[in-house]
Design a protein around this motif. Structure first.
Motif, PDB file in Angstrom:
ATOM      1  N   UNK A  89       0.811  -1.203   0.000  1.00 32.03           N
ATOM      2  CA  UNK A  89       0.000   0.000   0.000  1.00 32.03           C
ATOM      3  C   UNK A  89       0.845   1.253   0.000  1.00 32.03           C
ATOM      4  N   UNK A  90       0.166   2.364   0.296  1.00 36.58           N
ATOM      5  CA  UNK A  90       0.859   3.660   0.273  1.00 36.58           C
ATOM      6  C   UNK A  90       1.687   3.890   1.528  1.00 36.58           C
ATOM      7  N   UNK A  91       1.335   3.209   2.630  1.00 34.27           N
ATOM      8  CA  UNK A  91       2.098   3.367   3.861  1.00 34.27           C
ATOM      9  C   UNK A  91       1.771   4.623   4.616  1.00 34.27           C
ATOM     10  N   UNK A  92       0.576   5.170   4.448  1.00 35.59           N
ATOM     11  CA  UNK A  92       0.223   6.395   5.164  1.00 35.59           C
ATOM     12  C   UNK A  92       0.113   6.186   6.659  1.00 35.59           C
ATOM     13  N   UNK A  93      -0.525   5.098   7.060  1.00 34.53           N
ATOM     14  CA  UNK A  93      -0.640   4.811   8.492  1.00 34.53           C
ATOM     15  C   UNK A  93       0.721   4.501   9.093  1.00 34.53           C
ATOM     16  N   UNK A  94       1.569   3.807   8.355  1.00 36.44           N
ATOM     17  CA  UNK A  94       2.908   3.479   8.837  1.00 36.44           C
ATOM     18  C   UNK A  94       3.722   4.746   9.076  1.00 36.44           C
ATOM     19  N   UNK A  95       3.612   5.719   8.188  1.00 29.96           N
ATOM     20  CA  UNK A  95       4.328   6.975   8.394  1.00 29.96           C
ATOM     21  C   UNK A  95       3.818   7.704   9.631  1.00 29.96           C
ATOM     22  N   UNK A  96       2.512   7.651   9.839  1.00 33.64           N
ATOM     23  CA  UNK A  96       1.968   8.291  11.034  1.00 33.64           C
ATOM     24  C   UNK A  96       2.499   7.684  12.307  1.00 33.64           C
ATOM     25  N   UNK A  97       2.565   6.363  12.358  1.00 34.71           N
ATOM     26  CA  UNK A  97       3.117   5.685  13.541  1.00 34.71           C
ATOM     27  C   UNK A  97       4.593   6.008  13.703  1.00 34.71           C
ATOM     28  N   UNK A  98       5.310   6.075  12.591  1.00 39.00           N
ATOM     29  CA  UNK A  98       6.743   6.366  12.666  1.00 39.00           C
ATOM     30  C   UNK A  98       6.998   7.757  13.251  1.00 39.00           C
ATOM     31  N   UNK A  99       6.260   8.757  12.798  1.00 36.59           N
ATOM     32  CA  UNK A  99       6.468  10.109  13.321  1.00 36.59           C
ATOM     33  C   UNK A  99       6.044  10.211  14.786  1.00 36.59           C
ATOM     34  N   UNK A 100       5.044   9.461  15.168  1.00 31.94           N
ATOM     35  CA  UNK A 100       4.679   9.417  16.594  1.00 31.94           C
ATOM     36  C   UNK A 100       5.810   8.814  17.425  1.00 31.94           C
TER      37      UNK A 100
END
Length: 1162
Positions: A1100-1111
């Motif tokens: 996928x696009x990894x949008x949720x993964x990026x959000x978790x990473x920045x958190x």
């Protein structure tokens, strides 16, 4: 359709409406039935016919329309009808201007709701043009054709503009959307439109139709009934359909049972619940199986006049309609059960009013507010039916703490709790000022110092490595002053040295996580050298004097503890000049390894990750100059650790904490030890979860939980233990020796052992046993026996243990010393070998094996009888014991266990007494198991655990071991004989209720539940404990198991991890754990979160993964592994950003991007 006639006033009377009358006045008359009215005389009708004929003649001359002939025919027919009718019986003066329609002005139209006047407008316009043309021709008859042609050519351009100027504009009819564009959509919005024109030509493209493939539901016409009466009903039956609400009804969604609203309704009790326990007050009423309907007699007088409601309503409803009600007995106050949430809140309020100084009760009431929001099902008017926001709950907690501080001013626990809550909404600078003010007053409060450090460490806006290092040094300087008595205004708290040691460990882990592994290792080395190997001549001197002497040792090139050739601080002058530095100055193979990585021609992020990991693996020890070298020869300045870098954190540690310092260093190196860390430490130190992940095979790869578990670190640990073991005595010395054995044997893989490996392992054990201090150590002998079982030679192990028991048996077990505890352990180990019981902890169910024979059980009874009677062991003399011998052995075991329990419950009990107590209980349990069975043995453990619960001392470790032994016995029994699973589940639930963060219990629970197809118990358990347990162990084990299960399910067909509830549940567990204050800064939980999102968003696009990473970066900005995970997950797009961010926060970067570009280009 006929409508009401409109009356109009005219200037003069006339028989008929004029031809110029409006269509609105004549539209109401659609037929000519009025001509047949008997009230008209034949003379009047004849006048009407003559008038119409004259009008028709004039209209033919002005407009030659084909429809005129039809009108003449209709007029003739109507006139014939009136003439034939004859004179009427009565003559009525009728104002024909109000009754006769203007049928002469336009042709007849059919009666219709939708009518258009387009043809009438066209006829009028055509007649106007013809008249103008006729006039023009008559005026130019005398002119010749040539003159007319010249005049025409002369004024050609003028006539063109004049024609355009005087030409009447065509009236745009917007009522026909099929021909003319209109913004109207619905049929009711357009007045007087014919059904054949009810369409619209929309030439604008509609992208929504391409996307969704259908029209919007609101643009589809629906049938609306204008009549609510039921079609087909008789006249005497008034049946009406249900009234439709004029207001638009809200769309009701069919929500599932687990939605928040439904859960609130389910959990909400009724306002008044009848107490069914009081049976004497409840009357028994016979409830019929159906609702009786009274049939009325139709022939009864007056039945027709009777109200229908009296026939269908019961007595109580009829009274309600009439505004009356039946008198009912009021319920007593004790017959109702109020809302339990209200009772709980009222109980808290009552207790707080009675004991306002109870700080724990205030804090418990603050935590109770989260339960209120979680339940969301109270009958309280403040919460019922409302969605309480997180900000509202936070403000409510703060108001409670303000009230508590009014009654308990200057209470440090309440103040710290308020600061923790305020940190979510207040500015970082403001919170820092408040913390500094508190620290100025409470200098020796270590809990306040820990929160102050982790608060600044976890704020990415203010965090830098240099700033945090200064804060740690400031903390150590202040606490050292309290320890040394320099700050006489503050008293020394209890266990201050232990707390300072804990902060020291936090500082070392902070350096390790930021990438400065050399400084972290040097700090540990300096702490061990400063405390364990200080010269005896410096005992009792001031700290300044001792530090000056230690600086001379540190600046020299003498090997330090852990490196090859190290002898310690107190012996370094004698060995100086004879031993080279531990740092190998030969050709470093690192350059060749880097060139091999570059030759792979991987992508830029992959190459950077491999070279970064390679340099970290090699550069973990501080650089020391060799012979003929100086500090200028160091290529990387960060590897050079000066004395000023370690001197601010050095202090004198008490001797009873020296062992904990060594064990903590082994934990720092991710090596197995016999001492476990607390839950608070495990939340910050991510590597300590490695003990949990060992049991989860295939769940966590090396990239997720980094562990420098290589040969160089093991060799370093071996040198460290060899140098540190002589500094301890008795049990501490034995524990470190066992750690040394386990560390040396850890280099071999137990699953695939060759003959040479087995020989090497036995050689290591024999070398340890040859040492003078270990020859008579029964714990070391026990380790040697376990090694024989491990390499697949249980027979040799049995012969070794029989020889050891023959040598050391025969003594009493009463005094608790190292020899007696080792002897009891050896007897227990021999019984386990006879029963073929697994030595490992009960982390999983065992496969089915052959049942234990009665002969082996009798042999076990004889072995334990030999121990209790304190006679010499003889393997050939293990015969059956009599009934009297069994009773005597049981009596002796009960007496020894009772005596040992009293010693353990007393204050200041030593570790050997606790170990002896656990071994005696294990012997007692095995003896009763072999004699009476599993149930009797479990009763013994239950009684012992219950008795320990009444002790005032903290015996949680002993209780944990008792639960572990109990479960081990149950698991063994289930592997050898048929046993119901509920026995194991009941005992395991009790153990988890007491210790929900124990990895052994959790792994066994997971193994039991994963064999069941119903995951209800598994989900409920972790849903509960992930919210409350302030340790990462439950969440880590639950998520690892879930990831294993998802990976197995992905291999099957028709499965998508993105749409699976397993992924959502794993997310929920991690979110619950990360919401706790002690775990929101735990790196291992965030890195597990990356695994979950990566598995769920594969491709996928990894949008949720990026959000978790920045958190994760915001919560753990000091952890370098998280930044490396970002490069690994997102590739080129995040490489430069991550390196820049690490450089900004001053984290250690082994290879900059610019250097990598040079290496790849070359």
């Amino acid at each position: 359709m006929m409508t009401s006639q409109k009356k109009t006033t005219v200037s003069r009377p006339s028989l008929f409406p004029s031809a110029n009358s409006t269509s609105s006045d004549t539209a109401s008359f659609q037929n000519l039935d009025w001509l047949e009215n008997k009230s008209f005389t034949s003379e009047t009708a004849q006048k009407v016919v003559v008038f119409q004929e004259e009008l028709r003649k004039l209209q033919k001359e002005s407009d030659n329309d084909s429809d005129d002939s039809d009108d003449d025919n209709e007029v003739k027919i109507n006139s014939a009808r009136l003439v034939a009718a004859g004179p009427g019986t009565s003559k009525v003066a009728v104002d024909l201007t109000q009754t006769i329609p203007d049928i002469c002005s336009r042709p007849e139209q059919k009666p219709s709701r939708y009518r258009q006047d387009d043809k009438s407008h066209d006829s009028e316009e055509n007649s106007y043009k013809k008249k103008k043309k006729r006039k023009r021709h008559t005026s130019s008859d005398n002119e010749t054709d040539s003159e007319r042609k010249k005049k025409k050519n002369k004024h050609k351009h003028k006539k063109k503009h004049k024609k355009e100027r005087h030409q009447p504009k065509e009236k745009r009819v917007t009522e026909i959307p099929g021909i003319f564009e209109s913004k109207k959509i619905f049929l009711d919005d357009i007045a007087d439109i014919a059904p054949k024109h009810a369409f619209k030509l929309d030439r604008a493209p509609d992208t929504n139709s391409w996307t969704y493939g259908s029209l919007y539901s609101g643009h589809v016409a629906n049938y609306r009934s204008a009549c609510n009466q039921c079609v087909g009903s008789a006249r005497d039956q008034h049946l009406f359909m249900k009234d439709r609400d004029k207001k638009k009804k809200e769309k009701v969604l069919n929500e599932r049972y687990y939605s928040k609203e439904n859960r609130r309704v389910i959990k909400q009790p009724p306002e008044e619940i009848i107490n069914v326990l009081k049976e004497e007050k409840i009357k028994k009423v016979d409830i019929p199986m159906y609702i009786p309907v009274k049939q009325s007699n139709d022939g009864e007088a007056g039945s027709e006049n009777k109200d229908i409601r009296q026939k269908i309503l019961d007595e109580s409803t009829s009274l309600y309609v009439m505004g009356k009600a039946k008198e009912t007995d009021k319920l007593d106050a004790d017959e109702t059960i109020p809302d339990p949430v209200r009772l709980k809140v009222a109980d808290y309020n009552k207790q707080l009013r009675e004991t306002p100084t109870d700080v724990k009760l205030w804090l418990e009431f603050v935590r109770f507010q989260d339960k209120l929001v979680l339940e969301d099902g109270s009958n309280d008017s403040e919460l019922a039916g409302k969605k309480t926001s997180a900000r509202g709950v936070l403000e409510k907690k703060l108001s409670i703490l303000d009230k508590a501080l009014e009654l308990n001013p200057a209470n440090i626990e309440l103040l710290l709790a308020k600061i923790e809550l305020s940190s979510e909404i207040s500015d970082t600078v403001k919170i820092n000022k408040e913390l500094e003010q508190l620290l100025f007053v409470h200098v020796a409060n270590t809990r306040l110092w820990k929160y102050y450090l982790i608060f600044n460490q976890s704020r990415i806006s203010v965090f830098t490595v240099t700033k945090m290092t200064k804060l740690y040094h400031k903390c150590f300087k202040t606490l050292f002053g309290v320890l040394e008595g320099k700050l006489q205004t503050h008293s020394v708290p209890e266990n201050l040295e232990t707390e300072v040691l804990d902060i020291f460990l936090r500082y070392c882990y902070f350096l390790k996580h930021t990438g400065y592994r050399e400084k972290a290792m040097a700090t540990f080395q300096a702490g061990l050298e400063y405390n364990l190997f200080a010269p005896p001549s410096l005992a009792g001197v001031s700290r300044e004097t001792k530090m000056a002497a230690f600086e001379e040792f540190w600046d020299s090139s003498c090997p330090r503890i852990g490196t090859v050739g190290a002898v310690g601080w107190k012996n370094w002058k004698e060995q100086s000049g004879n031993v080279d530095s531990a740092e190998e100055n030969s050709t470093d193979p690192l350059e060749d390894l880097e060139e091999a990585i570059i030759e792979k021609k991987l992508s830029k992020p992959a190459t950077w990750l491999e070279i970064e990991a390679l340099r970290e693996k090699h550069h973990w020890l501080p650089w020391q100059p060799g012979q003929g070298q100086t500090e200028d020869n160091c290529e990387d300045v960060e590897r050079l650790v000066m004395f000023d870098d370690v001197s601010p954190v050095l202090f004198n540690i008490a001797e009873n904490l020296h062992f904990e310092l060594v064990v903590s260093f082994l934990k720092f190196l991710c090596l197995p030890t016999q001492v476990s860390l607390t839950a608070e430490q495990s939340g910050i130190f991510c590597e300590n979860v490695i003990d949990v992940t060992r049991f989860c095979q295939g769940s966590v790869n090396e990239d997720v939980i980094f562990s420098p578990n290589n040969e160089s670190i093991r060799s370093f640990a071996v040198e460290l233990l060899k140098l540190a073991i002589p500094c301890f005595a008795e049990k501490r010395r034995t524990d470190l020796t066992l750690c040394l054995i386990e560390t040396q044997l850890g280099n071999y893989e137990t699953e695939h052992l060759s003959k040479s490996d087995k020989k090497e392992m036995k050689k290591i054990m024999k070398n340890v046993l040859k040492e003078e201090n270990n020859r008579n150590d029964l714990f070391v002998w026990s380790a040697y026996i376990d090694l024989e079982r491990l390499i697949g030679k249980p027979g040799e192990g049995e012969s070794v243990i029989e020889m050891a028991l023959t040598m050391y048996s025969g003594g009493s077990v009463e005094p608790a010393n190292e020899h007696t505890v080792g002897l009891i352990s050896l007897y227990c180990q021999y019984c386990e070998m006879l029963l073929q019981m697994d030595k490992e902890k009960p982390c999983k169910l065992l496969p089915r094996t052959l049942p234990v024979s009665s002969e082996i059980k009798k042999k076990v009874l004889s072995v334990i009888n030999c121990l209790m009677e304190a006679r010499k062991f003889n393997s050939k003399d293990l015969t059956d014991i009599s009934g009297a011998g069994v009773l005597k052995t049981l009596s002796t075991l009960s007496r020894l266990c009772s005596t040992s329990r009293e010693i353990v419950c007393s204050k200041g009990a030593c570790e050997l007494s606790k170990e002896q107590f656990l071994k005696l209980i294990w012997c007692h349990g095995l003896f009763v198991y072999c004699k009476s069975g599993l149930s009797s043995s479990l009763d013994i453990y239950s009684s012992v655990i219950t008795s320990l619960a009444n002790c005032s001392e903290n015996l949680s470790n002993i209780q944990r071991r008792l639960y572990e032994d109990q479960l081990k016995l149950i698991v063994f029994h289930m592997s050898t004989s048929s046993s119901p699973l509920h026995i194991l589940r009941e005992r395991l639930d009790i153990a988890l209720q007491r210790f929900p963060d124990d990895p052994v219990f959790l792994l066994l629970f997971v193994d039991v539940e994963r064999k069941s197809r119903i995951s209800g118990r598994f989900n409920l358990f972790f849903d509960r404990w992930c919210r409350t347990v302030e340790a990462p162990t439950p969440a880590v084990i639950a998520v690892l198991f879930q990831l294993d299960f998802i990976q197995d399910m992905k291999n099957s067909d028709n499965y998508s991890a993105c749409h699976s509830g397993l992924v959502h549940r794993a997310r929920a567990w991690l979110e619950h754990s990360l919401s706790l204050s002690n775990l929101q800064h735990c790196p291992v939980l965030w890195r597990l979160f990356f695994l979950v999102e990566k598995l769920a968003d594969s491709g996928g696009s990894g949008g949720r993964l990026k959000g978790v990473f920045y958190r994760a970066v915001q919560q753990c900005p000091w952890n370098k592994s998280i930044y490396m995970d970002g490069v690994r997950l997102f590739g080129v797009e995040q490489l430069q950003e991550m390196v820049d961010l690490m450089t900004e926060k001053e984290l250690r970067v082994q290879i900059p991007v610019e250097e990598l570009d040079i290496l790849m280009s070359s």
